[in-house]
Design a protein around this motif. Structure first.
Motif, PDB file in Angstrom:
ATOM      1  N   GLY A 178      50.058  33.999  43.604  1.00  0.00           N
ATOM      2  CA  GLY A 178      49.988  32.550  43.466  1.00  0.00           C
ATOM      3  C   GLY A 178      48.736  31.998  44.117  1.00  0.00           C
ATOM      4  O   GLY A 178      48.386  32.381  45.226  1.00  0.00           O
ATOM      5  N   GLY A 179      48.025  31.154  43.403  1.00  0.00           N
ATOM      6  CA  GLY A 179      46.775  30.612  43.925  1.00  0.00           C
ATOM      7  C   GLY A 179      45.794  30.371  42.803  1.00  0.00           C
ATOM      8  O   GLY A 179      46.106  30.580  41.624  1.00  0.00           O
ATOM      9  N   PRO A 180      44.580  29.962  43.139  1.00  0.00           N
ATOM     10  CA  PRO A 180      43.623  29.545  42.111  1.00  0.00           C
ATOM     11  C   PRO A 180      42.825  30.665  41.455  1.00  0.00           C
ATOM     12  O   PRO A 180      42.191  30.438  40.426  1.00  0.00           O
ATOM     13  N   LEU A 181      42.831  31.873  42.021  1.00  0.00           N
ATOM     14  CA  LEU A 181      41.956  32.923  41.513  1.00  0.00           C
ATOM     15  C   LEU A 181      42.536  33.630  40.290  1.00  0.00           C
ATOM     16  O   LEU A 181      43.732  33.929  40.233  1.00  0.00           O
ATOM     17  N   VAL A 182      41.653  33.893  39.324  1.00  0.00           N
ATOM     18  CA  VAL A 182      42.005  34.652  38.117  1.00  0.00           C
ATOM     19  C   VAL A 182      40.906  35.662  37.839  1.00  0.00           C
ATOM     20  O   VAL A 182      39.777  35.521  38.318  1.00  0.00           O
ATOM     21  N   VAL A 183      41.242  36.690  37.071  1.00  0.00           N
ATOM     22  CA  VAL A 183      40.241  37.667  36.637  1.00  0.00           C
ATOM     23  C   VAL A 183      39.445  37.058  35.495  1.00  0.00           C
ATOM     24  O   VAL A 183      40.014  36.604  34.500  1.00  0.00           O
ATOM     25  N   ASP A 184      38.118  37.053  35.645  1.00  0.00           N
ATOM     26  CA  ASP A 184      37.245  36.485  34.617  1.00  0.00           C
ATOM     27  C   ASP A 184      36.639  37.561  33.726  1.00  0.00           C
ATOM     28  O   ASP A 184      36.153  37.275  32.648  1.00  0.00           O
ATOM     29  N   GLY A 185      36.643  38.811  34.181  1.00  0.00           N
ATOM     30  CA  GLY A 185      36.100  39.910  33.390  1.00  0.00           C
ATOM     31  C   GLY A 185      35.275  40.851  34.242  1.00  0.00           C
ATOM     32  O   GLY A 185      35.225  40.726  35.463  1.00  0.00           O
ATOM     33  N   MET A 186      34.628  41.808  33.573  1.00  0.00           N
ATOM     34  CA  MET A 186      33.780  42.763  34.270  1.00  0.00           C
ATOM     35  C   MET A 186      32.322  42.434  34.028  1.00  0.00           C
ATOM     36  O   MET A 186      31.950  42.018  32.924  1.00  0.00           O
ATOM     37  N   LEU A 187      31.501  42.630  35.044  1.00  0.00           N
ATOM     38  CA  LEU A 187      30.069  42.430  34.874  1.00  0.00           C
ATOM     39  C   LEU A 187      29.507  43.618  34.094  1.00  0.00           C
ATOM     40  O   LEU A 187      29.914  44.762  34.322  1.00  0.00           O
ATOM     41  N   PRO A 192      28.736  54.026  33.635  1.00  0.00           N
ATOM     42  CA  PRO A 192      30.180  53.894  33.395  1.00  0.00           C
ATOM     43  C   PRO A 192      31.017  53.942  34.671  1.00  0.00           C
ATOM     44  O   PRO A 192      32.169  53.530  34.664  1.00  0.00           O
ATOM     45  N   THR A 193      30.445  54.463  35.767  1.00  0.00           N
ATOM     46  CA  THR A 193      31.213  54.504  37.010  1.00  0.00           C
ATOM     47  C   THR A 193      31.039  53.234  37.839  1.00  0.00           C
ATOM     48  O   THR A 193      31.689  53.062  38.854  1.00  0.00           O
ATOM     49  N   GLN A 194      30.138  52.349  37.388  1.00  0.00           N
ATOM     50  CA  GLN A 194      29.945  51.072  38.101  1.00  0.00           C
ATOM     51  C   GLN A 194      30.940  50.059  37.565  1.00  0.00           C
ATOM     52  O   GLN A 194      31.025  49.816  36.364  1.00  0.00           O
ATOM     53  N   CYS A 195      31.697  49.474  38.473  1.00  0.00           N
ATOM     54  CA  CYS A 195      32.723  48.511  38.070  1.00  0.00           C
ATOM     55  C   CYS A 195      32.718  47.349  39.043  1.00  0.00           C
ATOM     56  O   CYS A 195      33.126  47.499  40.202  1.00  0.00           O
ATOM     57  N   ILE A 196      32.241  46.205  38.594  1.00  0.00           N
ATOM     58  CA  ILE A 196      32.284  44.991  39.399  1.00  0.00           C
ATOM     59  C   ILE A 196      33.062  43.951  38.599  1.00  0.00           C
ATOM     60  O   ILE A 196      32.667  43.583  37.483  1.00  0.00           O
ATOM     61  N   VAL A 197      34.167  43.515  39.167  1.00  0.00           N
ATOM     62  CA  VAL A 197      35.053  42.559  38.511  1.00  0.00           C
ATOM     63  C   VAL A 197      34.724  41.158  39.002  1.00  0.00           C
ATOM     64  O   VAL A 197      34.617  40.916  40.206  1.00  0.00           O
TER      65      VAL A 197
END
Length: 202
Positions: A178-187, A192-197
């Motif tokens: 609960g709160g204001p944050l949501v997932v917006d996507g991946m940069l 392929p091993t780099q993952c910044i959400v």
């Protein structure tokens, strides 16, 4: 596949089942067997592990005709219809631990985020850690760096499905907290091993 041998999503079969449940909820074991070519007992074991982690919820079908009602499974999204008691307990415990840590080591940033948002990040970090990640959170940029992603490294041909499932799980945790944050996507990244959400505040 993951860094942690105890992760509920360390099995690609469980990732596949979660992906199916995220695409369409309220599926029966027989439907999941047909979609995965797995034996019913294997699917039951995977669903049990996913349920214990708070990623899947079960409900008994309401029938208006004779016959035994089926048990239907859905991905836990944190919303009323698919909220997991296990996930709720984990979110609460993560917030308590986070508050305790902040009392011991005060935030030098001056509290850029609201308390609800901070508790969402507590829950997210806790959940990602249990799945074998070592997340680095930038509260100002609202990014979560999961690099290097051992999931993508071990199954590069399945990266799209893996990322989709992980993003869905992250959104479920944020919603449950609960709160204001949501997932917006991946940069975007070439590695392929780099993952910044990227997160966003509603």
């Amino acid at each position: 596949m993951a860094r942690s041998g105890y992760s509920a999503i360390s099995s690609y079969s469980r990732v596949t089942i979660l992906h199916l449940l995220q695409e369409r909820p309220r599926r029966s074991i027989s439907e999941l067997c047909a979609a995965t070519d797995l034996h019913a007992n294997t699917v039951r074991e995977h669903l049990q592990r996913l349920g214990e982690a708070g990623y899947v919820v079960a409900e008994t079908e309401r029938r208006t005709t004779r016959g035994r009602p089926r048990v239907l499974y859905s991905a836990a999204t944190g919303e009323d219809a698919a909220s997991s008691a296990v996930a709720r307990d984990r979110v609460r415990a993560a917030a308590e631990r986070g508050d305790l840590m902040r009392r011991v080591i005060p935030d030098s940033d001056g509290g850029a985020l609201s308390e609800d948002a901070v508790h969402q990040l507590d829950a997210l970090i806790d959940d990602l850690g249990s799945d074998g990640f070592d997340p680095v959170v930038d509260e100002r940029a609202l990014t979560v760096d999961l690099s290097p992603c051992s999931y993508a490294a071990s199954q590069p041909e399945q990266r799209g499905r893996l990322c989709s499932v992980h993003l869905g799980l992250m959104q479920g945790v944020l919603t449950e907290a609960g709160g204001p944050l949501v997932v917006d996507g991946m940069l975007p990244a070439c590695d392929p091993t780099q993952c910044i959400v990227q997160l966003a505040s509603r």
